[in-house]
Design a protein around this motif. Structure first.
Motif, PDB file in Angstrom:
ATOM      1  N   LEU A  34       0.838  -1.294  -0.067  1.00 52.74           N
ATOM      2  CA  LEU A  34       0.051   0.107  -0.039  1.00 52.74           C
ATOM      3  C   LEU A  34       0.800   1.462   0.036  1.00 52.74           C
ATOM      4  O   LEU A  34       0.650   2.336  -0.402  1.00 52.74           O
ATOM      5  CB  LEU A  34      -1.036  -0.095   1.067  1.00 52.74           C
ATOM      6  CG  LEU A  34      -2.256  -1.120   1.083  1.00 52.74           C
ATOM      7  CD1 LEU A  34      -2.592  -1.510   2.584  1.00 52.74           C
ATOM      8  CD2 LEU A  34      -3.139  -0.593   0.340  1.00 52.74           C
ATOM      9  N   LEU A  85       2.323   1.363  -4.150  1.00 55.74           N
ATOM     10  CA  LEU A  85       1.313   0.805  -4.911  1.00 55.74           C
ATOM     11  C   LEU A  85       1.960   0.458  -6.501  1.00 55.74           C
ATOM     12  O   LEU A  85       1.538  -0.600  -6.901  1.00 55.74           O
ATOM     13  CB  LEU A  85       0.000   1.516  -4.830  1.00 55.74           C
ATOM     14  CG  LEU A  85      -0.980   1.099  -3.868  1.00 55.74           C
ATOM     15  CD1 LEU A  85      -2.127   2.000  -3.627  1.00 55.74           C
ATOM     16  CD2 LEU A  85      -1.498  -0.406  -3.900  1.00 55.74           C
ATOM     17  N   VAL A  98      -6.759   1.710   6.262  1.00 59.74           N
ATOM     18  CA  VAL A  98      -6.730   1.374   4.817  1.00 59.74           C
ATOM     19  C   VAL A  98      -6.462  -0.237   4.882  1.00 59.74           C
ATOM     20  O   VAL A  98      -7.169  -0.571   3.976  1.00 59.74           O
ATOM     21  CB  VAL A  98      -5.681   2.156   4.304  1.00 59.74           C
ATOM     22  CG1 VAL A  98      -5.183   1.750   2.747  1.00 59.74           C
ATOM     23  CG2 VAL A  98      -5.847   3.792   4.276  1.00 59.74           C
ATOM     24  N   PHE A 155      -8.985  -2.434   2.778  1.00 65.69           N
ATOM     25  CA  PHE A 155      -8.317  -2.926   1.353  1.00 65.69           C
ATOM     26  C   PHE A 155      -8.837  -4.453   0.801  1.00 65.69           C
ATOM     27  O   PHE A 155      -9.345  -4.626  -0.044  1.00 65.69           O
ATOM     28  CB  PHE A 155      -6.877  -2.909   1.456  1.00 65.69           C
ATOM     29  CG  PHE A 155      -6.058  -3.529   0.326  1.00 65.69           C
ATOM     30  CD1 PHE A 155      -6.145  -2.531  -1.058  1.00 65.69           C
ATOM     31  CD2 PHE A 155      -5.481  -4.435   0.289  1.00 65.69           C
ATOM     32  CE1 PHE A 155      -5.468  -2.762  -1.928  1.00 65.69           C
ATOM     33  CE2 PHE A 155      -4.712  -4.983  -0.883  1.00 65.69           C
ATOM     34  CZ  PHE A 155      -4.858  -4.138  -2.096  1.00 65.69           C
ATOM     35  N   LEU A 202      -7.777   0.889  -6.542  1.00 66.32           N
ATOM     36  CA  LEU A 202      -8.492   0.896  -5.441  1.00 66.32           C
ATOM     37  C   LEU A 202      -7.851   1.028  -4.332  1.00 66.32           C
ATOM     38  O   LEU A 202      -8.265   1.880  -3.360  1.00 66.32           O
ATOM     39  CB  LEU A 202      -8.988  -0.782  -5.336  1.00 66.32           C
ATOM     40  CG  LEU A 202     -10.071  -1.353  -6.080  1.00 66.32           C
ATOM     41  CD1 LEU A 202     -10.080  -2.950  -5.925  1.00 66.32           C
ATOM     42  CD2 LEU A 202     -11.450  -0.619  -5.988  1.00 66.32           C
ATOM     43  N   GLY A 203      -6.213   0.592  -3.992  1.00 65.89           N
ATOM     44  CA  GLY A 203      -5.589   1.001  -3.032  1.00 65.89           C
ATOM     45  C   GLY A 203      -5.519   2.405  -2.961  1.00 65.89           C
ATOM     46  O   GLY A 203      -5.667   3.174  -1.686  1.00 65.89           O
ATOM     47  N   ASN A 204      -5.280   3.126  -4.113  1.00 62.73           N
ATOM     48  CA  ASN A 204      -5.111   4.583  -4.124  1.00 62.73           C
ATOM     49  C   ASN A 204      -6.545   5.414  -3.725  1.00 62.73           C
ATOM     50  O   ASN A 204      -6.668   6.396  -2.776  1.00 62.73           O
ATOM     51  CB  ASN A 204      -4.801   5.404  -5.370  1.00 62.73           C
ATOM     52  CG  ASN A 204      -3.418   5.016  -5.505  1.00 62.73           C
ATOM     53  OD1 ASN A 204      -2.599   5.437  -4.660  1.00 62.73           O
ATOM     54  ND2 ASN A 204      -3.031   4.716  -6.961  1.00 62.73           N
ATOM     55  N   ILE A 241      -9.081   3.838  -1.589  1.00 60.05           N
ATOM     56  CA  ILE A 241      -9.210   3.859  -0.315  1.00 60.05           C
ATOM     57  C   ILE A 241      -8.456   4.840   0.571  1.00 60.05           C
ATOM     58  O   ILE A 241      -8.729   5.441   1.560  1.00 60.05           O
ATOM     59  CB  ILE A 241      -8.763   2.299  -0.188  1.00 60.05           C
ATOM     60  CG1 ILE A 241      -9.819   1.382  -0.700  1.00 60.05           C
ATOM     61  CG2 ILE A 241      -8.847   2.181   1.535  1.00 60.05           C
ATOM     62  CD1 ILE A 241      -9.497  -0.278  -0.578  1.00 60.05           C
ATOM     63  N   ILE A 242      -6.930   4.915   0.078  1.00 57.14           N
ATOM     64  CA  ILE A 242      -6.264   5.733   0.772  1.00 57.14           C
ATOM     65  C   ILE A 242      -6.739   7.108   0.757  1.00 57.14           C
ATOM     66  O   ILE A 242      -6.832   7.769   1.782  1.00 57.14           O
ATOM     67  CB  ILE A 242      -4.623   5.784   0.226  1.00 57.14           C
ATOM     68  CG1 ILE A 242      -4.105   4.476   0.516  1.00 57.14           C
ATOM     69  CG2 ILE A 242      -3.996   7.094   0.781  1.00 57.14           C
ATOM     70  CD1 ILE A 242      -2.734   4.159  -0.377  1.00 57.14           C
TER      71      ILE A 242
END
Lengths: 403, 86
Positions: A122, A125, A235, A239, B28-30, B32-33
């Protein structure tokens, strides 16, 4: 004299004399035990597998897994578990209930998920893309294996070794070519244990000193990331939930593996409130599953099944799949470096195959040899963890196409 | 379709799917962050223990019972952050 003759018939000596393949298989089992105990090659799995090989090749022990045609009754019906245990012994009971049903690999994935930290991925990324490039070995070896006479299902099971993920390789093989389960599991785990040899070999052949000297921390200082994570815990909890739902929509056949991996990860990230579940997933459940998986996979390697030309092809093909996957990751980094100012050390691409965290540790050691201040472990873990997701997705594609 | 045709199709479909899924991981990671940064905010920092205050050892079983009781009464909403002896 009659008593002596009866005693002789009671022993397994006449079976061993009649089929020397048993002795060869016992020697192979002993050699695998040596690798697991003495050389410490993936001992948690290699030791049960090796002992399973020995148990399966003790004539009269009734511990070898029998081909599925022996449990079929015709018209799509099979013997029930009690009948299997009665007719073919407890190892077949375990195999047909836990392995043939595809039960254990997802359970092991749950434990792996509960041991995995998505944090490094994360934080970096973009490096996750290299986990995709490093699946190249799966599909190129699949093509080569078909050229060499394997069926498409057998070739896919051979190619998945290149994903460098034991449970994924076993799960795919159970679904597509269960008769090759023994040699494929052995090849997958042996090459995972040989990651410290294979990665340096491929890197030496494909990377220059200048590339290996790229310092990731200095690159981060020069070109800092625009995205800062304010609340990593939140997060990390969101995730696996979001990713699990989205991936299941695109590749539903990867859900048994990926879904369980993400569930395991979720309970780990929730923390103290479900600590007992995490403890069970990473402890007693994972350990029990590992023992039964190892023993039953080993027990599929009877002399009649294992001593075959295809086994040698699987051993060679597995190595190629591994090497090509590493090559794919390295090449993807080189291509990315052509277009970006922020350069990436190609060792990060080399860790795009699974084999977590050994591949990352090996890559980090190589980087430190070239520059003692270049600690790239966290960056490698990003592509390494994405490689786990990538190989599970690749397995899902193979299963949905070929099953 | 012959076996080689299937193999090349799998190469194409497989590699594209893996790239798409890992692209989704990145997106998705970005996402969610950004969502967490905007709506949830910073993680509460754990306060450093004041070294000048006397350290009181609490029996772990008693502590577990207190945590469990608070969690039950507040239906999971409450959290024990500090336990002090009077």
């Amino acid at each position: 004299m009659g008593i002596l003759e009866n005693l002789y018939k009671m022993t397994a000596i006449q079976d061993i004399i009649g089929n020397p393949g048993y002795l060869l298989m016992l020697a192979i089992g002993a050699f695998l035990l040596y690798l697991g105990i003495r050389k410490q090659y993936e001992p948690l799995l290699l030791v049960p597998i090796a002992f399973g090989v020995i148990l399966a090749n003790l004539p009269g022990g009734n511990m070898g897994v029998v081909p599925s045609n022996l449990i079929e009754l015709g018209e799509g019906h099979t013997k029930n578990l009690l009948e299997i245990a009665h007719d073919h012994g407890i190892m077949n009971f375990l195999y047909y209930s836990l392995i043939k049903t595809g039960f254990l690999p997802p359970i092991i994935f749950m434990g792996i998920g509960a041991l995995t930290d998505f944090g490094p991925m994360l934080r970096n990324l973009k490096l996750a893309f290299f986990g995709a490039a490093a699946q190249l070995g799966i599909f190129t070896v699949l093509i080569s294996a078909i050229l060499l006479g394997f069926t498409a299902k057998e070739a896919a099971s051979l190619g998945i070794i290149g994903g460098a993920d034991g449970p994924t390789a076993i799960y795919t093989t159970i679904k597509l070519a269960p008769h090759l389960l023994g040699p494929i599991a052995i090849a997958a785990y042996s090459y995972m244990a040989l990651v410290p040899v294979i990665i340096p070999l491929v890197v030496r052949l494909t990377c220059t000193n200048k590339e290996l000297l790229i310092n990731m921390k200095e690159m981060d200082k020069k070109y800092p990331s625009k995205v800062k994570i304010k609340n990593l815990r939140a997060v990390k909890i969101a995730f696996p939930i979001v990713l699990g739902i989205v991936v299941s929509i695109f590749v539903p056949s990867s859900v048994p593996l990926l879904g369980m991996l993400l569930f395991g990860n979720l309970i780990k990230e929730i923390g103290i409130n479900v600590a007992r579940l995490t403890e069970a997933a990473t402890g007693s459940i994972l350990n029990t599953a590992t023992i039964f998986l190892g023993l039953t996979v080993g027990a599929t390697m009877t002399a009649e099944v294992f001593l075959d030309f295809k086994t040698i092809m699987i051993i060679v093909g597995g190595f190629l799949a591994f090497a090509i996957s590493i090559f794919g990751g390295v090449m993807a980094v080189k291509i990315a470096n052509l277009f970006n100012k922020k350069k990436i050390n190609p060792l990060i691409g080399a860790t795009g195959l699974s084999a977590v965290p050994m591949a990352s540790r090996v890559a980090n050691d190589i980087a430190l040899k070239y520059d003692s201040s270049n600690h790239i472990l966290q960056y490698c873990m990003s592509s390494n963890i994405s490689g786990v997701i990538g190989s599970a997705v690749a397995a899902g594609v193979l299963i949905s196409f070929l099953q | 379709m012959n076996q080689m045709g299937i193999a090349f199709e799998l190469l194409g479909v497989g590699m594209i799917t893996v790239f798409v899924i890992l692209a989704l991981v990145v997106i998705l990671g970005n996402g969610i962050i950004m969502f967490v940064n905007k709506f949830i905010g910073e993680e509460p920092k754990v306060q450093a223990v004041d070294s000048s205050s006397p350290v009181v050892t609490i029996n772990p079983q008693k502590l577990a019972a207190i945590v469990s009781a608070v969690s039950n009464v507040t239906k999971g909403a409450g959290r024990v952050t500090n336990v002090e002896k009077q």
